[in-house]
Design an enzyme around this catalytic site. Structure first.
Site, PDB file in Angstrom:
ATOM      1  N   GLY A  79      -6.125  -4.740   6.020  1.00  0.00           N
ATOM      2  CA  GLY A  79      -4.730  -4.871   5.947  1.00  0.00           C
ATOM      3  C   GLY A  79      -3.962  -3.423   5.630  1.00  0.00           C
ATOM      4  N   CYS A  80      -3.488  -3.233   4.200  1.00  0.00           N
ATOM      5  CA  CYS A  80      -2.852  -2.052   4.083  1.00  0.00           C
ATOM      6  C   CYS A  80      -3.431  -0.922   4.495  1.00  0.00           C
ATOM      7  CB  CYS A  80      -2.176  -2.298   2.780  1.00  0.00           C
ATOM      8  SG  CYS A  80      -1.050  -3.701   2.488  1.00  0.00           S
ATOM      9  N   VAL A  81      -4.823  -0.804   3.736  1.00  0.00           N
ATOM     10  CA  VAL A  81      -5.447   0.531   3.995  1.00  0.00           C
ATOM     11  C   VAL A  81      -5.693   1.093   5.472  1.00  0.00           C
ATOM     12  CG1 VAL A  81      -7.757   1.561   3.840  1.00  0.00           C
ATOM     13  CG2 VAL A  81      -6.970   0.363   1.991  1.00  0.00           C
TER      14      VAL A  81
ATOM     15  N   THR B 116      -1.941   1.785   7.030  1.00  0.00           N
ATOM     16  CA  THR B 116      -1.585   3.262   6.337  1.00  0.00           C
ATOM     17  C   THR B 116      -2.340   4.401   7.114  1.00  0.00           C
ATOM     18  OG1 THR B 116      -1.108   2.238   4.417  1.00  0.00           O
ATOM     19  CG2 THR B 116      -1.268   4.690   4.377  1.00  0.00           C
TER      20      THR B 116
END
Length: 227
Positions: free
Chosen positions: A163-165, A168
């Site tokens: 998800g966020c890794v 980003t």
């Protein structure tokens, strides 16, 4: 008799197939690193949270994250944090909250959004980027902050890998940086999901590097500054 291949051989074959298709390039690290800790918080570590896992991957990644952060600080490498901060009722989460109702753990005031007591925890003067969506760059000042610092190589890790890794790291590349994703410091709910996303990131959007290599790079960076 049926021949079988080892997991290592399978992994090597997968990399070779990907490289033959034109993936698996190498970005390399520049001369100005920073660390970006993505959403390492109690929501992924507390067994009572819907986002936690049963295989200990998040805790192992938290411990690795702490080691990388400590090494970065010792080397004078800037450390930045991201965190998800949502208004009560998820009013600013848009359709993301409809897709992922468990985002309610990140409502302001929910202790699951707090940093783990064992670390990593921001120190005074370290940048903390509040966000509402997966990428640390989306709708935030992160890219401008990194450029103002002169950073060319962000070391990215935290929760969750898929998800966020991932989001980003992808946006880091698209914003002109050289993302380096720290393998052991990334956690996800399912090991297979974690590993596949690391493979895909390394194939297309970032360099996935081992913790030991990152610690060695930071030590060398500190030595070069002192020379």
């Amino acid at each position: 008799m049926t021949e079988t291949t080892s997991p290592t051989a399978d992994a090597q074959s997968k990399v070779a197939d990907s490289a033959a298709a034109g993936f698996q390039g190498h970005l390399g690290a520049g001369g100005s690193p920073a660390v970006i800790v993505i959403d390492v918080c109690r929501a992924y570590l507390d067994p009572a949270s819907p986002l936690s896992d049963a295989n200990g991957r998040f805790e192992a990644a938290r411990a690795s994250s702490q080691r990388v952060v400590e090494a970065a600080r010792a080397a004078g490498v800037p450390v930045l944090f991201t965190r998800v901060v949502l208004q009560p009722g998820l009013a600013d989460a848009g359709f993301f909250a409809k897709k992922v109702p468990s985002l309610k753990v990140f409502e302001i005031g929910n202790p699951l959004g707090d940093y783990p007591a064992e670390g990593p925890v921001p120190q005074a003067g370290e940048v903390v980027v509040d966000k509402q969506y997966a990428s640390g760059f989306f709708g935030t000042s992160l890219a401008s902050t990194l450029r103002a610092m002169g950073v060319d190589t962000p070391y990215i890790f935290g929760f969750s890998t898929s998800g966020c890794v991932r989001a980003t790291a992808l946006d880091a590349l698209q914003n002109g940086f050289r993302p380096q994703v720290v393998r052991e410091a990334c956690g996800d709910r399912e090991p297979a999901t974690n590993d596949q996303n690391l493979f895909d990131l390394n194939a297309k959007y970032a360099d996935v590097v081992d913790e030991a290599e990152v610690l060695a790079r930071f030590a060398a960076f500190a030595a070069a500054k002192e020379a």
